[in-house]
Enzyme design. Sequence first.
Site, PDB file in Angstrom:
ATOM      1  N   ARG A  38      23.478 -26.986   1.905  1.00  0.00           N
ATOM      2  CA  ARG A  38      24.443 -28.080   1.742  1.00  0.00           C
ATOM      3  C   ARG A  38      24.388 -28.527   0.285  1.00  0.00           C
ATOM      4  O   ARG A  38      23.494 -29.266  -0.115  1.00  0.00           O
ATOM      5  CB  ARG A  38      24.120 -29.251   2.673  1.00  0.00           C
ATOM      6  CG  ARG A  38      25.201 -30.349   2.619  1.00  0.00           C
ATOM      7  CD  ARG A  38      24.909 -31.480   3.570  1.00  0.00           C
ATOM      8  NE  ARG A  38      23.920 -32.404   3.039  1.00  0.00           N
ATOM      9  CZ  ARG A  38      23.534 -33.509   3.666  1.00  0.00           C
ATOM     10  NH1 ARG A  38      24.034 -33.812   4.843  1.00  0.00           N
ATOM     11  NH2 ARG A  38      22.623 -34.300   3.130  1.00  0.00           N
ATOM     12  N   SER A 107      27.040 -32.820  14.021  1.00  0.00           N
ATOM     13  CA  SER A 107      26.516 -34.162  13.778  1.00  0.00           C
ATOM     14  C   SER A 107      27.056 -35.120  14.831  1.00  0.00           C
ATOM     15  O   SER A 107      28.240 -35.075  15.173  1.00  0.00           O
ATOM     16  CB  SER A 107      26.931 -34.657  12.387  1.00  0.00           C
ATOM     17  OG  SER A 107      26.406 -33.822  11.382  1.00  0.00           O
ATOM     18  N   LYS A 136      22.588 -39.855   1.412  1.00  0.00           N
ATOM     19  CA  LYS A 136      23.894 -40.170   1.989  1.00  0.00           C
ATOM     20  C   LYS A 136      23.978 -41.683   2.137  1.00  0.00           C
ATOM     21  O   LYS A 136      23.710 -42.244   3.196  1.00  0.00           O
ATOM     22  CB  LYS A 136      24.084 -39.468   3.341  1.00  0.00           C
ATOM     23  CG  LYS A 136      25.542 -39.364   3.768  1.00  0.00           C
ATOM     24  CD  LYS A 136      25.705 -38.431   4.952  1.00  0.00           C
ATOM     25  CE  LYS A 136      27.182 -38.267   5.292  1.00  0.00           C
ATOM     26  NZ  LYS A 136      27.394 -37.415   6.479  1.00  0.00           N
TER      27      LYS A 136
END
Length: 204
Positions: A38, A107, A136
């Site tokens: 990611r 998710s 995040k």
Amino acid sequence: MDKLRLYLVTDSEILKGRDFYAEIENALRGGVTAVQLREKNCDGKEFLEKAIKLRELTRKYGAWFIINDRIDIALLCDADGVHVGQSDIPAIEARKILGNNRIIGVSARTIEEAKEAELQGADYLGVGAIFPTSTKSDAKIVTMEQLRAIRESVSIPVIAIGGLTLGRVRLLKQYNIDGYAVISAILKKDDIYEECVKWSNMVR
């Protein structure tokens, strides 16, 4: 799915110029069982290049290799699967492209999202953020009660993500979690190999 036990999510920016591939290999040597690529600021060409090289490394150590979002790149590098969020391609559509032999993670923050993902054929859920996380900043927190309820509402594996540390893993063990997704708690360490050995021992 024992391969979900210690799940490293990459973020090359946290490494601050250290060798990306060498440090991911250190993590694999230390006991990481799955790697998700990611990279938020990679263009497609660089992302594919990283994917191809990490596919080789994860195979070398017998770890799963998961691509975040990019189903096309997962196919191009022969990854084990993909992980999608609630705003990405739904699991049921991803399955049409990927076929039945690849892993799809989704998710989820609520029981409803978790049940829907399972119904659509997800192989595992990533639930969080369990704790505040610097990687995040806009992530909403999932309470311990919500985590327990999600775990009890589905039969597929559940991994926790978001602000995890070795100390916090101790708190989570009572919830029968199948795995722990870690980013900065591992990648910020000077000795990533030694840190992953500690994590591997903790999450057994």
